[in-house]
Motif scaffolding. Structure first.
Motif, PDB file in Angstrom:
ATOM      1  N   GLU A  15       0.872  -1.178   0.000  1.00  0.00           N
ATOM      2  CA  GLU A  15       0.000   0.000   0.000  1.00  0.00           C
ATOM      3  C   GLU A  15       0.904   1.222   0.000  1.00  0.00           C
ATOM      4  O   GLU A  15       1.794   1.329   0.835  1.00  0.00           O
ATOM      5  CB  GLU A  15      -0.838   0.053   1.271  1.00  0.00           C
ATOM      6  CG  GLU A  15      -1.818  -1.058   1.457  1.00  0.00           C
ATOM      7  CD  GLU A  15      -2.526  -0.924   2.812  1.00  0.00           C
ATOM      8  OE1 GLU A  15      -2.840   0.220   3.223  1.00  0.00           O
ATOM      9  OE2 GLU A  15      -2.724  -1.966   3.446  1.00  0.00           O
ATOM     10  N   VAL A  16       0.662   2.152  -0.918  1.00  0.00           N
ATOM     11  CA  VAL A  16       1.459   3.380  -0.978  1.00  0.00           C
ATOM     12  C   VAL A  16       0.512   4.566  -0.926  1.00  0.00           C
ATOM     13  O   VAL A  16      -0.485   4.603  -1.644  1.00  0.00           O
ATOM     14  CB  VAL A  16       2.326   3.439  -2.251  1.00  0.00           C
ATOM     15  CG1 VAL A  16       3.132   4.730  -2.291  1.00  0.00           C
ATOM     16  CG2 VAL A  16       3.249   2.230  -2.333  1.00  0.00           C
ATOM     17  N   ARG A  17       0.828   5.501  -0.061  1.00  0.00           N
ATOM     18  CA  ARG A  17       0.058   6.741   0.072  1.00  0.00           C
ATOM     19  C   ARG A  17       1.022   7.910  -0.037  1.00  0.00           C
ATOM     20  O   ARG A  17       2.209   7.777   0.217  1.00  0.00           O
ATOM     21  CB  ARG A  17      -0.632   6.804   1.441  1.00  0.00           C
ATOM     22  CG  ARG A  17      -1.449   5.611   1.781  1.00  0.00           C
ATOM     23  CD  ARG A  17      -2.917   5.837   1.496  1.00  0.00           C
ATOM     24  NE  ARG A  17      -3.660   4.601   1.591  1.00  0.00           N
ATOM     25  CZ  ARG A  17      -4.439   4.259   2.598  1.00  0.00           C
ATOM     26  NH1 ARG A  17      -4.573   5.067   3.617  1.00  0.00           N
ATOM     27  NH2 ARG A  17      -5.097   3.128   2.576  1.00  0.00           N
ATOM     28  N   TYR A  18       0.456   9.049  -0.400  1.00  0.00           N
ATOM     29  CA  TYR A  18       1.251  10.273  -0.465  1.00  0.00           C
ATOM     30  C   TYR A  18       0.708  11.249   0.573  1.00  0.00           C
ATOM     31  O   TYR A  18      -0.491  11.487   0.639  1.00  0.00           O
ATOM     32  CB  TYR A  18       1.203  10.874  -1.875  1.00  0.00           C
ATOM     33  CG  TYR A  18       2.057  10.073  -2.830  1.00  0.00           C
ATOM     34  CD1 TYR A  18       3.376  10.430  -3.072  1.00  0.00           C
ATOM     35  CD2 TYR A  18       1.560   8.936  -3.449  1.00  0.00           C
ATOM     36  CE1 TYR A  18       4.175   9.695  -3.915  1.00  0.00           C
ATOM     37  CE2 TYR A  18       2.349   8.185  -4.301  1.00  0.00           C
ATOM     38  CZ  TYR A  18       3.651   8.568  -4.533  1.00  0.00           C
ATOM     39  OH  TYR A  18       4.436   7.820  -5.365  1.00  0.00           O
ATOM     40  N   VAL A  19       1.603  11.753   1.407  1.00  0.00           N
ATOM     41  CA  VAL A  19       1.242  12.664   2.490  1.00  0.00           C
ATOM     42  C   VAL A  19       2.134  13.899   2.423  1.00  0.00           C
ATOM     43  O   VAL A  19       3.114  13.925   1.684  1.00  0.00           O
ATOM     44  CB  VAL A  19       1.393  11.984   3.876  1.00  0.00           C
ATOM     45  CG1 VAL A  19       0.455  10.810   3.998  1.00  0.00           C
ATOM     46  CG2 VAL A  19       2.824  11.552   4.133  1.00  0.00           C
ATOM     47  N   ASP A  20       1.820  14.906   3.214  1.00  0.00           N
ATOM     48  CA  ASP A  20       2.641  16.114   3.385  1.00  0.00           C
ATOM     49  C   ASP A  20       3.508  16.464   2.180  1.00  0.00           C
ATOM     50  O   ASP A  20       4.644  16.012   2.075  1.00  0.00           O
ATOM     51  CB  ASP A  20       3.540  15.973   4.623  1.00  0.00           C
ATOM     52  CG  ASP A  20       2.737  15.850   5.890  1.00  0.00           C
ATOM     53  OD1 ASP A  20       1.591  16.328   5.909  1.00  0.00           O
ATOM     54  OD2 ASP A  20       3.258  15.272   6.860  1.00  0.00           O
ATOM     55  N   GLN A  21       2.983  17.260   1.299  1.00  0.00           N
ATOM     56  CA  GLN A  21       3.713  17.760   0.135  1.00  0.00           C
ATOM     57  C   GLN A  21       4.218  16.650  -0.770  1.00  0.00           C
ATOM     58  O   GLN A  21       5.330  16.707  -1.292  1.00  0.00           O
ATOM     59  CB  GLN A  21       4.860  18.660   0.575  1.00  0.00           C
ATOM     60  CG  GLN A  21       4.390  19.840   1.389  1.00  0.00           C
ATOM     61  CD  GLN A  21       5.516  20.564   2.089  1.00  0.00           C
ATOM     62  OE1 GLN A  21       6.647  20.113   2.108  1.00  0.00           O
ATOM     63  NE2 GLN A  21       5.183  21.699   2.672  1.00  0.00           N
ATOM     64  N   GLY A  22       3.437  15.588  -0.942  1.00  0.00           N
ATOM     65  CA  GLY A  22       3.769  14.526  -1.883  1.00  0.00           C
ATOM     66  C   GLY A  22       4.758  13.487  -1.391  1.00  0.00           C
ATOM     67  O   GLY A  22       5.305  12.727  -2.179  1.00  0.00           O
ATOM     68  N   TRP A  57       9.685   5.032   3.585  1.00  0.00           N
ATOM     69  CA  TRP A  57       9.395   6.439   3.340  1.00  0.00           C
ATOM     70  C   TRP A  57      10.109   6.928   2.085  1.00  0.00           C
ATOM     71  O   TRP A  57      11.119   6.376   1.666  1.00  0.00           O
ATOM     72  CB  TRP A  57       9.881   7.290   4.516  1.00  0.00           C
ATOM     73  CG  TRP A  57       9.178   7.022   5.801  1.00  0.00           C
ATOM     74  CD1 TRP A  57       9.437   6.019   6.694  1.00  0.00           C
ATOM     75  CD2 TRP A  57       8.080   7.751   6.348  1.00  0.00           C
ATOM     76  NE1 TRP A  57       8.575   6.094   7.754  1.00  0.00           N
ATOM     77  CE2 TRP A  57       7.731   7.145   7.570  1.00  0.00           C
ATOM     78  CE3 TRP A  57       7.370   8.861   5.914  1.00  0.00           C
ATOM     79  CZ2 TRP A  57       6.700   7.623   8.366  1.00  0.00           C
ATOM     80  CZ3 TRP A  57       6.349   9.335   6.713  1.00  0.00           C
ATOM     81  CH2 TRP A  57       6.026   8.716   7.927  1.00  0.00           C
ATOM     82  N   ARG A  58       9.598   7.981   1.518  1.00  0.00           N
ATOM     83  CA  ARG A  58      10.178   8.762   0.428  1.00  0.00           C
ATOM     84  C   ARG A  58      10.624   7.900  -0.751  1.00  0.00           C
ATOM     85  O   ARG A  58       9.809   7.208  -1.346  1.00  0.00           O
ATOM     86  CB  ARG A  58      11.293   9.647   0.958  1.00  0.00           C
ATOM     87  CG  ARG A  58      10.811  10.683   1.966  1.00  0.00           C
ATOM     88  CD  ARG A  58      11.964  11.575   2.447  1.00  0.00           C
ATOM     89  NE  ARG A  58      11.525  12.574   3.376  1.00  0.00           N
ATOM     90  CZ  ARG A  58      11.346  12.367   4.673  1.00  0.00           C
ATOM     91  NH1 ARG A  58      11.593  11.184   5.195  1.00  0.00           N
ATOM     92  NH2 ARG A  58      10.945  13.348   5.457  1.00  0.00           N
ATOM     93  N   LYS A  59      11.891   7.961  -1.126  1.00  0.00           N
ATOM     94  CA  LYS A  59      12.392   7.242  -2.309  1.00  0.00           C
ATOM     95  C   LYS A  59      12.201   5.733  -2.167  1.00  0.00           C
ATOM     96  O   LYS A  59      11.887   5.052  -3.139  1.00  0.00           O
ATOM     97  CB  LYS A  59      13.873   7.549  -2.560  1.00  0.00           C
ATOM     98  CG  LYS A  59      14.143   8.967  -2.959  1.00  0.00           C
ATOM     99  CD  LYS A  59      13.640   9.244  -4.345  1.00  0.00           C
ATOM    100  CE  LYS A  59      14.055  10.643  -4.756  1.00  0.00           C
ATOM    101  NZ  LYS A  59      13.407  11.058  -5.986  1.00  0.00           N
ATOM    102  N   LEU A  60      12.407   5.203  -0.961  1.00  0.00           N
ATOM    103  CA  LEU A  60      12.193   3.771  -0.761  1.00  0.00           C
ATOM    104  C   LEU A  60      10.745   3.403  -1.084  1.00  0.00           C
ATOM    105  O   LEU A  60      10.477   2.398  -1.741  1.00  0.00           O
ATOM    106  CB  LEU A  60      12.514   3.378   0.682  1.00  0.00           C
ATOM    107  CG  LEU A  60      13.970   3.430   1.112  1.00  0.00           C
ATOM    108  CD1 LEU A  60      14.084   3.117   2.600  1.00  0.00           C
ATOM    109  CD2 LEU A  60      14.817   2.479   0.316  1.00  0.00           C
ATOM    110  N   ALA A  61       9.807   4.230  -0.647  1.00  0.00           N
ATOM    111  CA  ALA A  61       8.387   3.979  -0.906  1.00  0.00           C
ATOM    112  C   ALA A  61       8.080   4.080  -2.400  1.00  0.00           C
ATOM    113  O   ALA A  61       7.283   3.299  -2.936  1.00  0.00           O
ATOM    114  CB  ALA A  61       7.528   4.948  -0.116  1.00  0.00           C
TER     115      ALA A  61
END
Length: 156
Positions: A15-22, A57-61
């Motif tokens: 599951e991948v979501r985008y939060v706080d400024q992408g 998080w971030r790039k890993l996600a």
């Protein structure tokens, strides 16, 4: 700090979501299995599978979103994160997650188009996404950087 290293198979599509400024946040389940064995006295100890909740998080996600699927074998390095919440009945519930700092994809190329991709929260600043666009996949040993993790509740 509780560091952990795991090798296991992804239990379901992440599951991948985008939060706080992408900012991308991924959640996946990873199954690790301890093989069964027989003691000297003949006692059989059965195989045992443990399920781990892994947060990236971030790039890993972003790498997980594009390249990781149910059944893929991963190597994860991270830290153990303990948390709790109060359920609807007001009872305190505890849970444990692995917050990944590093990930290596171990699924052979035939089974996944991303054989051997390595990503790291402390790695170099090369971009897996741009190399994927040019190579239609991630090459072996490529790394991506991540600015770290946040100590905030996850959106799922």
């Amino acid at each position: 700090m509780n560091k952990v290293m795991l090798i296991g198979n992804v239990g379901r599509d992440p599951e991948v979501r985008y939060v706080d400024q992408g900012q991308a946040v991924a959640r996946l389940t990873l199954a690790t299995t301890e093989r069964g064995y027989t003691l000297q006295n003949g006692t059989q100890v059965p195989e045992r599978t443990e399920w781990h909740n892994v947060i990236l998080w971030r790039k890993l996600a972003e790498v997980v979103e594009h390249y990781v699927h149910k059944g893929d074998k991963l190597y994860i390095e991270g830290r153990i994160h303990y948390a709790s919440y109060d359920d609807k009945q007001g009872k305190r519930q505890f849970y444990t997650e692995i917050w990944a700092d590093n990930m290596e994809m171990l699924t052979p190329k035939q089974a996944s188009s991303t054989y051997g991709a390595t990503t790291s929260a402390a790695g170099s600043s090369s971009s897996v996404a741009s190399s994927a666009a040019s190579n239609n996949g991630v090459g072996q040993g490529q790394t991506t950087s991540d600015a770290g993790t946040e100590d905030e509740p996850l959106p799922f």
